[in-house]
Design a protein around this motif. Structure first.
Motif, short mmCIF file in Angstrom:
data_model
loop_
_atom_site.label_atom_id
_atom_site.label_comp_id
_atom_site.label_asym_id
_atom_site.label_seq_id
_atom_site.Cartn_x
_atom_site.Cartn_y
_atom_site.Cartn_z
N ALA A 32 11.90 -5.02 7.04
CA ALA A 32 10.77 -4.39 6.34
C ALA A 32 10.47 -3.01 6.92
O ALA A 32 10.20 -2.06 6.17
CB ALA A 32 9.54 -5.29 6.42
N SER A 33 10.52 -2.88 8.24
CA SER A 33 10.24 -1.57 8.83
C SER A 33 11.35 -0.58 8.50
O SER A 33 11.10 0.60 8.24
CB SER A 33 10.05 -1.68 10.34
OG SER A 33 11.25 -2.04 10.97
N ALA A 34 12.60 -1.05 8.48
CA ALA A 34 13.71 -0.16 8.11
C ALA A 34 13.60 0.25 6.64
O ALA A 34 13.86 1.41 6.29
CB ALA A 34 15.04 -0.85 8.36
N ARG A 35 13.20 -0.69 5.78
CA ARG A 35 13.04 -0.38 4.36
C ARG A 35 11.95 0.67 4.17
O ARG A 35 12.09 1.61 3.37
CB ARG A 35 12.69 -1.66 3.60
CG ARG A 35 12.57 -1.45 2.10
CD ARG A 35 12.08 -2.69 1.41
NE ARG A 35 10.74 -2.98 1.91
CZ ARG A 35 10.16 -4.17 1.83
NH1 ARG A 35 10.79 -5.18 1.30
NH2 ARG A 35 8.94 -4.34 2.28
N ASP A 40 10.48 6.21 2.91
CA ASP A 40 9.77 7.45 3.23
C ASP A 40 10.72 8.64 3.24
O ASP A 40 10.40 9.71 2.72
CB ASP A 40 9.07 7.34 4.58
CG ASP A 40 7.88 6.40 4.55
OD1 ASP A 40 7.43 6.05 3.44
OD2 ASP A 40 7.41 6.01 5.64
N ARG A 41 11.89 8.45 3.83
CA ARG A 41 12.85 9.56 3.88
C ARG A 41 13.37 9.91 2.50
O ARG A 41 13.55 11.09 2.18
CB ARG A 41 14.01 9.21 4.81
CG ARG A 41 13.61 9.24 6.26
CD ARG A 41 14.78 9.19 7.17
NE ARG A 41 14.33 9.22 8.55
CZ ARG A 41 15.14 9.16 9.57
NH1 ARG A 41 16.43 9.07 9.38
NH2 ARG A 41 14.66 9.20 10.79
N VAL A 42 13.61 8.91 1.67
CA VAL A 42 14.07 9.19 0.31
C VAL A 42 12.97 9.90 -0.47
O VAL A 42 13.22 10.86 -1.20
CB VAL A 42 14.51 7.89 -0.40
CG1 VAL A 42 14.71 8.10 -1.88
CG2 VAL A 42 15.79 7.36 0.23
N GLY A 43 11.73 9.45 -0.30
CA GLY A 43 10.61 10.11 -0.97
C GLY A 43 10.45 11.55 -0.54
O GLY A 43 10.19 12.43 -1.36
N ASP A 44 10.64 11.83 0.76
CA ASP A 44 10.57 13.20 1.24
C ASP A 44 11.69 14.04 0.62
O ASP A 44 11.47 15.19 0.23
CB ASP A 44 10.68 13.25 2.76
CG ASP A 44 9.45 12.68 3.45
OD1 ASP A 44 8.41 12.51 2.77
OD2 ASP A 44 9.52 12.40 4.67
N GLY A 45 12.87 13.46 0.56
CA GLY A 45 14.00 14.18 -0.04
C GLY A 45 13.78 14.48 -1.50
O GLY A 45 14.10 15.58 -1.98
N VAL A 46 13.22 13.52 -2.22
CA VAL A 46 12.94 13.73 -3.65
C VAL A 46 11.89 14.82 -3.83
O VAL A 46 12.01 15.68 -4.70
CB VAL A 46 12.49 12.41 -4.31
CG1 VAL A 46 11.92 12.65 -5.69
CG2 VAL A 46 13.65 11.44 -4.38
N GLY A 47 10.87 14.81 -3.00
CA GLY A 47 9.84 15.85 -3.08
C GLY A 47 10.41 17.23 -2.80
O GLY A 47 10.07 18.21 -3.48
#
Length: 90
Positions: A32-35, A40-47
């Motif tokens: 769960a923590s890795a997910r 978060d990293r994918v969301g930052d990349g998308v932004g």
């Protein structure tokens, strides 16, 4: 006491079951923590990608406008003095 081995096996089975359950719960917490971290990293990349895309759209839009329309020093497009002062024939 013929039931003593049966009770010992039941106790051993419960201990093994609890040990396996604790390992599974610990693994699920790590997952769960890795997910969350990956999300978060994918969301930052998308932004960041959206911001770059918007910047490119602005750059292309500015590039399509004529050079005179982009400069404020052009008196024909200076509307602060009231009205459009472009020179027309007629």
């Amino acid at each position: 006491m013929p039931y003593t081995p049966t009770l010992a096996l039941i106790a051993l089975g419960l201990i093994v079951l609890v040990a396996i359950g604790l390992r599974v719960i610990r693994s699920l917490r790590r997952f769960a923590s890795a997910r969350t971290l990956v999300g978060d990293r994918v969301g930052d990349g998308v932004g960041l990608l959206k911001a770059r895309s918007a910047a490119l759209k602005v750059a292309f839009a500015e590039r399509r406008r004529p050079e005179q329309a982009r400069t404020r020093a052009n008196p024909a497009y200076d509307r602060r003095g009231g009205g459009d002062r472009r020179i027309t024939n007629g």
